[in-house]
Motif scaffolding. Structure first.
Motif, PDB file in Angstrom:
ATOM      1  N   LYS A   1      40.643  31.557  40.097  1.00 55.63           N
ATOM      2  CA  LYS A   1      40.497  33.009  40.221  1.00 55.63           C
ATOM      3  C   LYS A   1      39.172  33.469  39.601  1.00 55.63           C
ATOM      4  O   LYS A   1      38.431  34.259  40.194  1.00 55.63           O
TER       5      LYS A   1
ATOM      6  N   GLY B   1      51.134  39.182  29.260  1.00 52.32           N
ATOM      7  CA  GLY B   1      50.363  38.106  29.873  1.00 52.32           C
ATOM      8  C   GLY B   1      51.185  37.002  30.503  1.00 52.32           C
ATOM      9  O   GLY B   1      50.650  35.960  30.871  1.00 52.32           O
TER      10      GLY B   1
ATOM     11  N   ARG C   1      46.834  35.731  29.071  1.00 51.49           N
ATOM     12  CA  ARG C   1      45.778  36.721  29.247  1.00 51.49           C
ATOM     13  C   ARG C   1      44.503  36.355  28.486  1.00 51.49           C
ATOM     14  O   ARG C   1      43.411  36.404  29.035  1.00 51.49           O
TER      15      ARG C   1
ATOM     16  N   THR D   1      53.242  41.841  35.722  1.00 52.75           N
ATOM     17  CA  THR D   1      52.542  42.706  36.671  1.00 52.75           C
ATOM     18  C   THR D   1      52.172  41.935  37.924  1.00 52.75           C
ATOM     19  O   THR D   1      52.313  42.445  39.039  1.00 52.75           O
TER      20      THR D   1
HETATM   21  P1  ADP Z   1      51.893  40.870  32.144  1.00 51.87           P
HETATM   22  O1  ADP Z   1      52.060  41.895  33.174  1.00 51.87           O
HETATM   23  O2  ADP Z   1      53.152  40.082  31.902  1.00 51.87           O
HETATM   24  O3  ADP Z   1      51.333  41.339  30.865  1.00 51.87           O
HETATM   25  P2  ADP Z   1      49.959  39.806  33.951  1.00 51.87           P
HETATM   26  O4  ADP Z   1      50.791  39.866  35.162  1.00 51.87           O
HETATM   27  O5  ADP Z   1      48.946  40.850  33.768  1.00 51.87           O
HETATM   28  O6  ADP Z   1      50.857  39.799  32.672  1.00 51.87           O
HETATM   29  O7  ADP Z   1      49.291  38.389  33.851  1.00 51.87           O
HETATM   30  C1  ADP Z   1      48.075  38.119  33.232  1.00 51.87           C
HETATM   31  C2  ADP Z   1      47.287  37.130  34.044  1.00 51.87           C
HETATM   32  O8  ADP Z   1      47.929  35.868  34.010  1.00 51.87           O
HETATM   33  C3  ADP Z   1      47.201  37.520  35.508  1.00 51.87           C
HETATM   34  O9  ADP Z   1      45.932  37.227  35.965  1.00 51.87           O
HETATM   35  C4  ADP Z   1      48.213  36.628  36.158  1.00 51.87           C
HETATM   36  O10 ADP Z   1      47.865  36.332  37.483  1.00 51.87           O
HETATM   37  C5  ADP Z   1      48.159  35.372  35.309  1.00 51.87           C
HETATM   38  N1  ADP Z   1      49.429  34.684  35.316  1.00 51.87           N
HETATM   39  C6  ADP Z   1      50.490  34.940  34.550  1.00 51.87           C
HETATM   40  N2  ADP Z   1      51.504  34.091  34.827  1.00 51.87           N
HETATM   41  C7  ADP Z   1      51.064  33.264  35.773  1.00 51.87           C
HETATM   42  C8  ADP Z   1      51.648  32.168  36.468  1.00 51.87           C
HETATM   43  N3  ADP Z   1      52.884  31.741  36.237  1.00 51.87           N
HETATM   44  N4  ADP Z   1      50.912  31.547  37.395  1.00 51.87           N
HETATM   45  C9  ADP Z   1      49.669  31.938  37.633  1.00 51.87           C
HETATM   46  N5  ADP Z   1      49.047  32.960  37.015  1.00 51.87           N
HETATM   47  C10 ADP Z   1      49.739  33.623  36.080  1.00 51.87           C
END
Ligand code: ADP
Length: 780
Positions: free
Chosen positions: A517, A366, A550, A370
């Motif tokens: 979002k 989170g 997340r 990704t």
């Molecule tokens: P991971 O892949 O590290 O598990 P994700 O990329 O799925 O995490 O991120 C989870 C959610 O949090 C997504 O909707 C992402 O856009 C949001 N998010 C995470 N870090 C940030 C950030 N620095 N700024 C804005 N949104 C973020």
């Protein structure tokens, strides 16, 4: 001919019982089975049986009459017969077998009996001498009869034999007459004829007619049969034709497909090796029977080749400014990471493909791994495909199954490229640290080949059989932890660590990114859902416990969803979330953070821990009691933590003098170490110094400062070794309200990575050994 006949009638008179038959004429010298049912007839038979078995048989003129026959209702000429056998059937019916003996004419009916009794005059013609003409007539008759027998199925071999063996015109004519299928009136006419030769001639005539009839009948039958046969044949032919047509149809299907495939080949720009392969497969397909199981397999294969973007590429955007903009637009903070990514993009433009590293974003769930990868794809103008490697154990999942397997498919790399439709997408290899390994091969080594720029221009998928150039694909990996990434793979990756977010960062992300979002995702306008300023902070601390955002995003999603429901069902214009009503939407708070103890206590030390959901504080409690040196550890601890506890005891024993502890404490005191919240598994060496501090506190009865938190591995000689996850631990310490934080000396450099807002108000003490820890941990 008449003068040759020697007419000499016997004309003997006889009195016999009589029966009349319907439609049957009994001829002399023939045997007939008759069922007798009429009472008069039965009586006549009974009488005959009692009186020499002779009976006179005539035919009834009118077949319709049953009872009340008179002399006028029967023919006058009949046959005197002998009853050979009687079978009594139920219903007072007699089945008799009679043999015709001589022809006779009724002279008069004799009254006075319950049956017909007649007085008869035998009228057998006299045997005539047989001349040549008669003989040949007999022969003609016999031969004709033989022919007739051949055609007619009704004759028994006996009757044929008796005709052939008969010698006189009388016998031959009677025997043949009885076998003819002519009407009873016709038969009666024959019987009535006095002249045997005349009768024979007449019989032959009828016989020939009969043969003709039978022949015609036969041809008609054959025709009818032919017709039926033809109908049947037609039916079968039609059925066969249907099947053939179906097959032909499918053949057409295959042909059409081949035409279609060729058109696609023309349009696309395939490498020669692929063209050759396609050509070979198309030829194979053309030769296949439409019903063959292979047809489907071959079609799938051809379609897979045709759909693969061998030469199709998205144009890569080289605008670094725009890339930076996109990264900033999608992500808050993460400055270092964004910088590294821009560098990566810049190097791609100048350096050779093969020297481009493979990025691996490592961090807790989170934190945006990704979504960063997605933003990179967006900023490069490439397709983004995510490929999860979690639980992949079979090499074939990466590299495909050979086509000999039923249901074989290309591996995930080729499938992803097929899905992307271009040969240069960005493929996110998610969770490389969760990749498995078993009997079916090592997927990590297959992955290495995929990532190796020296080899991957010629990537071979088992299913595909032709090489595919994946050197233009950008691979980005993600992992939660570095430890479990297979070593060889780790060696290939350029690690970019992402750490947990602080509450302030989370708050910012929630307000400026996640909330927006979720609003648009739920079709809400800004003014329809209002959230008070510090509500996000409440949500972060009471409803989430995570390193990333997340859960936070999910909770915001819940707020939006419920708001939509209220707006729709209750006709409200605006929903406002306040401190008071937030629990109406999200339920009772789920988490309560560990806070500092109110007072300094003996035997209780605060450790700092790092878990997959971020940092946390950990109270370590120690009780010492008089006893026999028993040592107990409770609270769901892992092995490494238990070893740390032993190291702490060992250190304490070695320092008993300096610490002013009873020398024999390990023999005379029971020590119990407990770490509360047994449901949470805890492991790792970083609680070492905390346990040692709590043990020493308990043994020396000195109070530990309740505002001190600590983390560090301990050796049995009391050295303090560095730990990981400092940022998360510091965040947790701050949140718990600790003020003084003891960390290993070697971790000092990591402090630079921690946001100054977090460090504000915290006193960091770096230590090299336990002496320094103890100096800083106690109240005095
Ligand atoms: P991971 O892949 O590290 O598990 P994700 O990329 O799925 O995490 O991120 C989870 C959610 O949090 C997504 O909707 C992402 O856009 C949001 N998010 C995470 N870090 C940030 C950030 N620095 N700024 C804005 N949104 C973020």
């Amino acid at each position: 001919m008449a003068d040759k006949k020697n007419k000499k009638n016997k004309n003997t008179e006889l009195e016999l019982p009589m029966i009349a038959l319907k439609g049957v004429v009994v001829f002399p010298n023939t045997m007939v089975s008759i069922d007798v049912g009429r009472k008069v007839s039965v009586e006549a038979v009974e009488y005959a049986l009692k009186n020499g078995s002779k009976i006179f048989i005539v035919s009834q003129i009118n077949l319709m009459m049953d009872d009340g026959l008179t002399a006028d209702d029967v023919y006058q000429i009949g046959t005197i017969s002998e009853i050979l056998q009687v079978v009594r059937l139920p219903g007072n019916v007699l089945r008799i077998i009679v043999e015709g003996k001589t022809k006779a004419t009724v002279q008069s009916f004799i009254q006075g009996e319950a049956f017909f009794k007649v007085s008869l005059k035998e009228s057998e013609g006299v045997n005539q001498a047989i001349d040549l003409e008669t003989e040949s007539l007999i022969r003609v008759a016999q031969e004709s009869f033989e022919e007739f027998a051949r055609i007619s199925v009704k004759l028994t071999p006996d009757s044929i034999f008796s005709v052939i063996s008969a010698e006189t015109p009388k016998d031959v004519s009677y025997l043949i007459s009885s076998s003819l299928s002519v009407s009873y009136t016709e038969k009666q006419r024959l019987l009535a004829m006095d002249d045997d030769i005349e009768r024979l001639q007449e019989t032959v005539k009828l016989l020939l007619k009969e043969i003709d009839l039978l022949n015609i009948q036969k041809t008609i039958l054959e025709k009818v049969k032919d017709n039926i046969d033809k109908n049947q044949k037609d039916y079968y032919l039609k059925e066969q034709l249907k099947v053939i047509q179906e097959e032909l149809g499918d053949l057409d299907g295959i042909k059409n497909d081949i035409v279609e495939y060729r058109a696609k080949i023309e349009k696309a720009n395939f490498p020669t090796i692929v063209l050759e392969k396609l050509e070979k497969e198309l030829k194979r397909l053309a030769r296949m029977s439409p019903n063959a199981a292979e047809v489907g397999v071959t079609r799938d294969y051809i379609e897979c080749l045709l759909e693969l973007p061998f030469e199709k590429k998205d144009k890569e955007s080289k605008d670094l400014k725009k890339a930076e903009e996109i990264l900033n637009q999608d992500h808050y903070g993460l400055e270092k990471i964004k910088e590294r990514i821009i560098e990566f993009l810049a190097v791609r433009q100048t350096a050779e493909k093969s020297s481009s590293p493979v990025l691996c974003l490592v961090g807790p769930p989170g934190v945006g791994k990704t979504s960063i990868a997605k933003s990179i794809a967006k900023s490069l103008g490439r397709k983004y495909i995510r490929m999860s490697l979690g639980g992949v154990r079979d090499e074939a999942e990466i590299r495909g199954h050979r086509r000999t397997y039923v249901g074989s498919m290309p591996g995930r790399i080729i499938s992803s490229i097929r899905r992307a439709g271009t040969s240069n997408p960005l493929i996110l290899l998610d969770e490389v640290d969760k990749i498995g390994k078993d009997l079916r091969g090592d997927p990590a080594s297959a992955l290495l080949e995929v990532l190796d720029a020296e080899q991957n221009f010629n990537f071979r998928d088992h299913y595909l059989e032709v090489p595919f150039d994946i050197s233009d694909v950008i691979f980005i990996c993600t992992a939660n932890s570095l430890e479990t990434i297979p070593y060889a793979l780790k060696d290939r990756l350029e690690i970019i660590p992402l750490s947990s977010y602080t509450e302030v960062e989370k708050n910012h992300i929630a307000k400026n990114y996640l909330f927006k979002k979720q609003l648009s995702k739920h079709g809400l306008k800004k003014n329809q859902l209002k959230i008070y300023e510090n509500i996000f902070l409440d949500i972060i601390s009471s409803y989430t416990k995570e390193a990333g955002v997340r859960e936070l995003e999910r909770n915001i999603g819940v707020l939006c969803r419920k708001a939509v429901k209220n707006i729709v069902t209750e006709n409200k214009k605006t929903i406002t979330i306040t401190k008071e009503n937030v629990s109406d939407y999200l339920g009772t708070p789920k988490y309560k953070y560990d806070t500092v103890n109110e007072l300094a206590e003996v035997g209780v030390a605060k450790g700092l821990a790092w878990t997959s959901v971020g940092g946390d504080t950990l109270s370590i409690e120690v009780n010492v009691m008089k006893g026999t040196g028993k040592f107990e550890l409770t609270g769901n601890l892992g092995n490494v933590m238990k070893e740390s506890a032993h190291a702490a005891i060992s250190y304490t024993r070695s320092k008993y003098e300096q610490l002013n502890i009873n020398k024999n404490f390990y023999k005379e005191t029971d020590i119990h170490i407990h770490i509360p919240e047994g449901a949470v598994p805890k492991d790792g060496p970083s609680a070492g110094i905390t346990m040692a501090t709590a043990i020493i506190s308990a043994l020396t009865n000195s109070k530990i400062d309740n505002l001190v938190g600590m983390t560090g591995e301990i050796t049995i000689r009391g050295r303090v070794l560095p730990i990981g996850g400092l940022k998360e631990k510091v965040l947790a310490a701050k949140k718990a309200g600790l003020k003084k934080i003891i960390i290993p000396y070697e971790n000092e450099k990591d402090l630079a990575d921690i946001d100054s807002s977090v460090k504000q108000g915290l006193d960091f003490i770096t230590v090299k050994d336990m002496d320094e820890v103890l100096k800083n941990a106690f109240v005095d």
